[in-house]
Design an enzyme around this catalytic site. Structure first.
Site, PDB file in Angstrom:
ATOM      1  N   HIS A 130      18.760   8.285 -29.166  1.00 49.22           N
ATOM      2  CA  HIS A 130      17.883   7.108 -29.190  1.00 49.22           C
ATOM      3  C   HIS A 130      17.371   6.846 -30.613  1.00 49.22           C
ATOM      4  CE1 HIS A 130      16.837   8.310 -24.792  1.00 49.22           C
ATOM      5  NE2 HIS A 130      17.575   7.231 -24.714  1.00 49.22           N
ATOM      6  N   LYS A 158      10.339   5.676  -9.255  1.00 50.46           N
ATOM      7  CA  LYS A 158      11.223   6.633  -9.924  1.00 50.46           C
ATOM      8  C   LYS A 158      10.436   7.825 -10.447  1.00 50.46           C
ATOM      9  CE  LYS A 158      14.748   5.737 -13.231  1.00 50.46           C
ATOM     10  NZ  LYS A 158      15.374   4.695 -14.085  1.00 50.46           N
ATOM     11  N   ARG A 205      27.675   4.492 -25.357  1.00 50.84           N
ATOM     12  CA  ARG A 205      28.284   5.781 -25.647  1.00 50.84           C
ATOM     13  C   ARG A 205      29.732   5.844 -25.196  1.00 50.84           C
ATOM     14  NH1 ARG A 205      23.281   8.609 -22.810  1.00 50.84           N
ATOM     15  NH2 ARG A 205      23.513   6.591 -21.802  1.00 50.84           N
ATOM     16  N   SER A 226      19.416  11.678 -21.942  1.00 54.32           N
ATOM     17  CA  SER A 226      18.159  12.246 -21.451  1.00 54.32           C
ATOM     18  C   SER A 226      18.414  13.076 -20.193  1.00 54.32           C
ATOM     19  CB  SER A 226      17.152  11.134 -21.151  1.00 54.32           C
ATOM     20  OG  SER A 226      16.768  10.490 -22.333  1.00 54.32           O
TER      21      SER A 226
HETATM   22  P1  ADP Z   1      17.799   4.281 -18.980  1.00 52.88           P
HETATM   23  O1  ADP Z   1      16.502   4.443 -18.262  1.00 52.88           O
HETATM   24  O2  ADP Z   1      18.255   2.862 -19.088  1.00 52.88           O
HETATM   25  O3  ADP Z   1      18.867   5.237 -18.568  1.00 52.88           O
HETATM   26  P2  ADP Z   1      17.675   5.778 -21.388  1.00 52.88           P
HETATM   27  O4  ADP Z   1      16.373   6.214 -21.921  1.00 52.88           O
HETATM   28  O5  ADP Z   1      18.571   6.801 -20.820  1.00 52.88           O
HETATM   29  O6  ADP Z   1      17.377   4.599 -20.431  1.00 52.88           O
HETATM   30  O7  ADP Z   1      18.515   5.014 -22.514  1.00 52.88           O
HETATM   31  C1  ADP Z   1      18.092   3.835 -23.096  1.00 52.88           C
HETATM   32  C2  ADP Z   1      19.173   3.281 -24.025  1.00 52.88           C
HETATM   33  O8  ADP Z   1      19.509   4.252 -24.985  1.00 52.88           O
HETATM   34  C3  ADP Z   1      20.486   2.908 -23.352  1.00 52.88           C
HETATM   35  O9  ADP Z   1      20.969   1.707 -23.930  1.00 52.88           O
HETATM   36  C4  ADP Z   1      21.410   4.012 -23.714  1.00 52.88           C
HETATM   37  O10 ADP Z   1      22.756   3.556 -23.792  1.00 52.88           O
HETATM   38  C5  ADP Z   1      20.905   4.372 -25.078  1.00 52.88           C
HETATM   39  N1  ADP Z   1      21.248   5.753 -25.399  1.00 52.88           N
HETATM   40  C6  ADP Z   1      20.924   6.856 -24.704  1.00 52.88           C
HETATM   41  N2  ADP Z   1      21.428   7.965 -25.271  1.00 52.88           N
HETATM   42  C7  ADP Z   1      22.101   7.533 -26.379  1.00 52.88           C
HETATM   43  C8  ADP Z   1      22.858   8.199 -27.393  1.00 52.88           C
HETATM   44  N3  ADP Z   1      23.049   9.522 -27.342  1.00 52.88           N
HETATM   45  N4  ADP Z   1      23.401   7.461 -28.372  1.00 52.88           N
HETATM   46  C9  ADP Z   1      23.222   6.123 -28.383  1.00 52.88           C
HETATM   47  N5  ADP Z   1      22.538   5.430 -27.449  1.00 52.88           N
HETATM   48  C10 ADP Z   1      21.978   6.120 -26.466  1.00 52.88           C
END
Ligand code: ADP
Length: 153
Positions: free
Chosen positions: A19, A43, A92, A130
């Protein structure tokens, strides 16, 4: 001149190095990036909202163009409310693409022209999610290789 504001929405449960890399790479594209935690009372999250917010604040403490916020209900409505015309999302892999494509098309309609800007994840971070981080933490492992230094679960 209207300032270019992007919202980076997500659960950030917790914020990972993936992120953070995405936000840093997107900084030159926007005047301001708001990392916004979408709150969904149905959630279950591993970390409470306050904890997730304070980690993000700590990570971007020295970045004046990054703000942290949270919202309920529709992301598109939140963007309208704060005057953001762009969403930031990361890709990703192909399954991210399939999922994001539909959401982006919906947000474009619901958000009255809201545009989603996608950055392909850096190969150094494309394995990080995450979900994986939470599994490592729950299993008693060390998730620090996937987390920014300010995040110490
Ligand atoms: P969600 O609740 O939508 O799953 P996340 O917190 O998992 O939210 O992710 C939010 C955004 O961050 C998404 O667009 C996801 O693709 C991006 N993201 C998560 N991990 C990575 C990473 N390792 N590299 C690039 N983008 C990421």
């Amino acid at each position: 001149m209207m300032s270019k504001i992007a919202v980076f929405p997500g659960s950030f449960d917790p914020i990972t190095s993936g992120h953070v890399d995405l936000v840093r790479r997107a900084l030159p594209l926007f005047d301001k990036i708001i990392v916004a935690i979408g709150v969904n009372s149905q959630k279950q999250t591993l970390f409470p909202l306050e904890q997730r917010m304070s980690w993000i604040k700590a990570v971007f403490e020295e970045e004046p163009n990054v703000e942290v916020d949270w919202f309920e209900n529709l992301t598109a409505h939140y963007c309208t409310r704060i005057g953001a015309r762009y969403l930031l999302r990361g890709l990703r892999n192909a399954s991210d693409f399939d999922y994001e494509k539909t959401i982006s098309q919906l947000n474009h309609i619901v958000g009255g022209g809201l545009e989603t800007i996608f950055l392909i994840s850096d190969p150094a971070y494309s394995h990080i999610s995450s979900t994986i981080v939470r599994e490592i933490i729950k299993g008693g492992g060390d998730a620090s290789p996937f987390l920014p230094a300010a995040v110490m679960p």
